[in-house]
Write an enzyme that holds these catalytic residues in place. Structure first.
Site, mmCIF file in Angstrom:
data_model
loop_
_atom_site.group_PDB
_atom_site.id
_atom_site.type_symbol
_atom_site.label_atom_id
_atom_site.label_comp_id
_atom_site.label_asym_id
_atom_site.label_seq_id
_atom_site.Cartn_x
_atom_site.Cartn_y
_atom_site.Cartn_z
ATOM 1 C CE LYS A 280 40.736 53.555 36.165
ATOM 2 N NZ LYS A 280 40.276 52.526 35.210
ATOM 3 C CE LYS B 230 40.611 51.694 39.870
ATOM 4 N NZ LYS B 230 40.147 50.774 38.809
#
Length: 337
Positions: free
Chosen positions: A205, A259
């Site tokens: 992330k 992500k």
């Protein structure tokens, strides 16, 4: 009469366009395909009943009360979408320094899970244990004297994960990027008898500018103090991202997520190649909104770009995509099928 052309001599009689000459040949040699099975639909839950509240920064996306979410999820299941991912927008008065509402058994997210699981048992439910929807400062973990404390946050997300599994969550998807959280959650779930509950790790992330509209959706953008650079990965660092993912694999992650999505297709490819685990991309709010805004201005063909970007995730090695386009894409796929 010899009809050989200069082009034949240049290419060695190999012509790439032969396989592109007709619709049937293009279909026959197509390498990657997008199907409804590739789609995971993120939704936003709010307290109350009868609420469908459009999110200004995400055209076409709304916050929904649990009763309305149940209706929407039923439609998703009827379209063949295999799973949803739920995110709560709780009352400001329930948010505090430690995100204590995350470990209340009947909190908004767990009520939503129980209601959806009862009404639509044939769809998977993926829940997040990050604390940002529950904190008064908008960070994903517990804030102590200006520092996001790792180990105390891990203890809390493990408790939250067990409660989410108790409520009926099928997959826990921890996004807070604390060290050691995957192994701790796995042990916690197993100790509570939830060996069948999977973990989809937000393995990489990144500290990205693409999250802006999401933070409006769960009302954390105005709360955030400082930034998240001390626990999210720098967009500059691919090797570090791979090390992070490797640790999650070692700790027992069942699936891995990248992500944001489009700006990190190289990471998707490297993770799939390196680990062979089911790999997912999250086409985040900023990616969605860019496409929607450009389409609304008539600058691009929104449907075409939607489907192209989703297919590109498959080409980059992804087994599926979390996307706010899931319903629209599923409807389009149903028509074309």
């Amino acid at each position: 009469m010899d009809k050989t052309h200069l082009v034949d001599e240049i290419t060695g009689h190999r012509r790439m366009r032969r396989n592109r000459k007709a619709d049937w040949t293009r279909r026959m040699v197509q390498e990657n395909r997008l199907t409804v099975d590739d789609l995971i639909w993120p939704i936003f839950i709010v307290p109350g009943t009868g609420i469908v509240d459009p999110i200004k920064a995400m055209p076409g996306v709304s916050r929904m009360s649990i009763d309305k979410a149940v209706e929407a999820v039923r439609e998703a299941a009827d379209l063949g979408i295999p799973a949803i991912a739920t995110f709560p927008d709780i009352e400001m008065g329930l948010r505090d320094e430690t995100g204590s509402q995350s470990v209340v058994a009947d909190n908004l997210i767990n009520k939503a899970t129980a209601a959806i699981k009862k009404a639509v048992p044939n769809i998977g439910i993926i829940t997040d244990v990050a604390l940002d929807p529950f904190t008064s400062h908008g960070h994903d973990g517990i804030l102590r004297e200006g520092i996001i404390v790792n180990d105390e946050t891990v203890d809390q997300v493990v408790r939250a994960a067990v409660m989410q599994a108790d409520a009926g969550a099928d997959i826990i998807a921890p996004s807070e990027m604390m060290d050691g959280r995957i192994g701790a959650i796995r042990r916690g779930l197993d100790a509570a008898g939830h060996q069948d509950v999977g973990i989809m790790s937000y393995a990489t992330k990144f500290s990205s500018g693409f999250y802006g509209p999401y933070r409006e959706a769960i009302n954390t953008s105005g709360l955030l103090k400082g930034d998240k650079n001390s626990y999210y990965i720098s967009p500059a660092n691919a090797t570090e991202a791979m090390r992070d993912a490797a640790l999650d694999v070692e700790e027992g992650a069942d699936m891995l997520m990248v992500k944001p999505g489009l700006a990190y297709l190289d990471i998707c490819w490297r993770i799939k190649e390196a680990f062979g685990l089911p790999t997912f991309a999250y086409q985040v709010s900023g990616e969605y909104t860019q496409i929607k805004a450009a389409a609304m201005n008539g600058w691009i063909d929104g449907d075409r770009v939607m489907m192209e970007t989703l297919l590109c995730f498959k080409r980059a090695g992804c087994d599926g995509i979390l996307t706010y386009f899931a319903i629209d894409a599923a409807r389009k796929l149903a028509k074309s099928g």
